[in-house]
Structures are given as C-alpha cells and as structure tokens.
Scaffold this motif. Structure first.
Motif, PDB file in Angstrom:
ATOM      1  N   ASP A 107       0.886  -1.161   0.000  1.00 34.72           N
ATOM      2  CA  ASP A 107       0.000   0.000   0.000  1.00 34.72           C
ATOM      3  C   ASP A 107       0.926   1.215   0.000  1.00 34.72           C
ATOM      4  OD1 ASP A 107      -1.643   2.177   0.566  1.00 34.72           O
ATOM      5  OD2 ASP A 107      -3.022   0.970   1.773  1.00 34.72           O
ATOM      6  N   ALA A 109       0.371   4.274  -0.671  1.00 39.09           N
ATOM      7  CA  ALA A 109      -0.188   5.477  -0.040  1.00 39.09           C
ATOM      8  C   ALA A 109       0.063   5.466   1.466  1.00 39.09           C
ATOM      9  CB  ALA A 109      -1.686   5.574  -0.338  1.00 39.09           C
ATOM     10  N   GLN A 110      -0.058   4.273   2.075  1.00 39.85           N
ATOM     11  CA  GLN A 110       0.164   4.138   3.511  1.00 39.85           C
ATOM     12  C   GLN A 110       1.620   3.833   3.854  1.00 39.85           C
ATOM     13  OE1 GLN A 110      -2.166   4.686   5.890  1.00 39.85           O
ATOM     14  NE2 GLN A 110      -3.598   5.259   4.256  1.00 39.85           N
ATOM     15  N   THR A 112       3.107   0.834   3.494  1.00 37.52           N
ATOM     16  CA  THR A 112       3.166  -0.453   4.191  1.00 37.52           C
ATOM     17  C   THR A 112       3.408  -1.600   3.209  1.00 37.52           C
ATOM     18  OG1 THR A 112       0.759  -0.783   4.032  1.00 37.52           O
ATOM     19  CG2 THR A 112       1.601   0.350   5.995  1.00 37.52           C
TER      20      THR A 112
END
Length: 206
Positions: A107, A109-110, A112
């Motif tokens: 992810d 955007a996060q 992770t």
C-alpha cells in the motif's frame, strides 16, 4: 549452481555477500550532483569536493529465485540487469508480488508492505482434507482442547496403528511451524503446544 551464482555476483557484478545471511548480496555506489555514480563516497565534482548520496542494490537469492531492491532512480541497476540477463536465463522482472510461497502486498499510499501465505495455506488445507471450504475459527485451537501426554500411545500395537497418522501429524506441525515463523505469529503458541507430541502423537492430538 549456488557457487556459480556467487562467483557471478562477487566477481562479475561486484557485489558483497552478507556475512550474516549468505543468501543476501549488496552493492553500494554514490550519486553526485552532476548525475554520475561512483564507488567512492567522496569525489571532486566541478572543482568542489562532494560527499555522494548512497545508492544501494540488494539481491536476495534462494536456489533459482531472486528478489531485487534498489534505490529509486539508481543508474547501476540497469547495468546489473544487463549482466544478469547475459549470464542467466531470467524471467519476471516486474514488481515483486510473490516470493517463496509468500504473497507481497503493498500500500504505497500508507507506506506499508504485508506478507501473506494464503495461497500456500489453502493448498495445504486442501491436500490434508480434500477441500478448502471451512468456517473460520476464532482461535487457533479449540477452547476446550487440552492435549496431554496421557493421550500418547503406550503399547507397541497402538503405536503401529498410529504410524500413518503420526507421519501426517509431524508433516502438518512442521508446515505450521514454518508458516508461524514467516507470516502468522498469531498461531505460534498453538503450534508450540502441538509440537510437544510430534515424537508420539495419539488420536486426540491428530
């Protein structure tokens, strides 16, 4: 093959093998303000002494599978890819989403990264029980399940009758230990309990 790959990485590609994990190789270069990359961490650029910004390539090698990570925009990665493809037959090369029976989910955007073994676990379950259609459990072991050494076979006849199931039991506990150590630490306590009986499991354990 392992020694052939090591020779290529160290002599031809200029990598260093990790002393802590012999499956891991790394190479560091340094980027300067004029866009060049050099092996030394300091260099004179346009009459000014500069400290280069570290650029790193990591190569994880297991049998004939490799995973590569590198500093974004690093020029040296293209040179390494060319050498690798010239020496070995290489497939893949895209973003890493599966490696050594582990799915890799990002992810961005996060920021992770998650490792999952769902496909591997599904195959094991289907091989053991002939189906993947099970209801989810809330705990790794049933709440009232209390395995005991008293459930272990004590007579030769009982041990012989359990030979096939005992072999299966050891196989599945071993697989569970592998999964617990890779992506499912939540089952570690349960697997530890079951592993106490691998030498002589009984019907209750199986």
């Amino acid at each position: 093959y392992i020694e052939t790959f090591r020779e290529f990485m160290e002599k031809d590609a200029g990598f260093t093998r990790s002393q802590h994990d012999h499956c891991l190789y790394h190479k560091i270069s340094y980027r300067y303000s004029d866009g060049t990359e050099k092996e030394q961490d300091k260099a004179e650029i346009n009459g000014t002494m500069e400290i280069g910004k570290p650029q790193r390539i990591n190569v994880l090698h297991w049998v004939d599978d490799i995973a590569v990570s590198y500093t974004p925009g690093m020029k040296g990665i293209e040179e390494f890819k060319a050498k690798l493809q010239k020496r070995f037959q290489v497939t893949g090369g895209g973003p890493l989403d599966f490696y050594l029976n582990m799915g890799i989910k990002r992810d961005r955007a996060q920021g992770t990264v998650k490792l999952v073994q769902s496909a591997h676990i599904d195959r094991l379950v289907e091989h053991a029980f002939g189906t993947r259609d099970f209801n989810e459990a809330t705990t790794p072991l049933p709440a009232k399940f209390k395995p005991s050494k008293l459930d272990m076979p004590t007579t030769e006849a009982a041990k012989i009758s359990m030979q096939r199931k005992a072999s299966e039991y050891r196989t599945w506990v071993g697989q569970a230990l592998f999964i617990a150590g890779q992506t499912r630490p939540d089952i570690s306590a349960a697997v530890t309990v079951l592993s106490k009986f691998v030498s002589n499991p009984g019907e209750q354990h199986h």
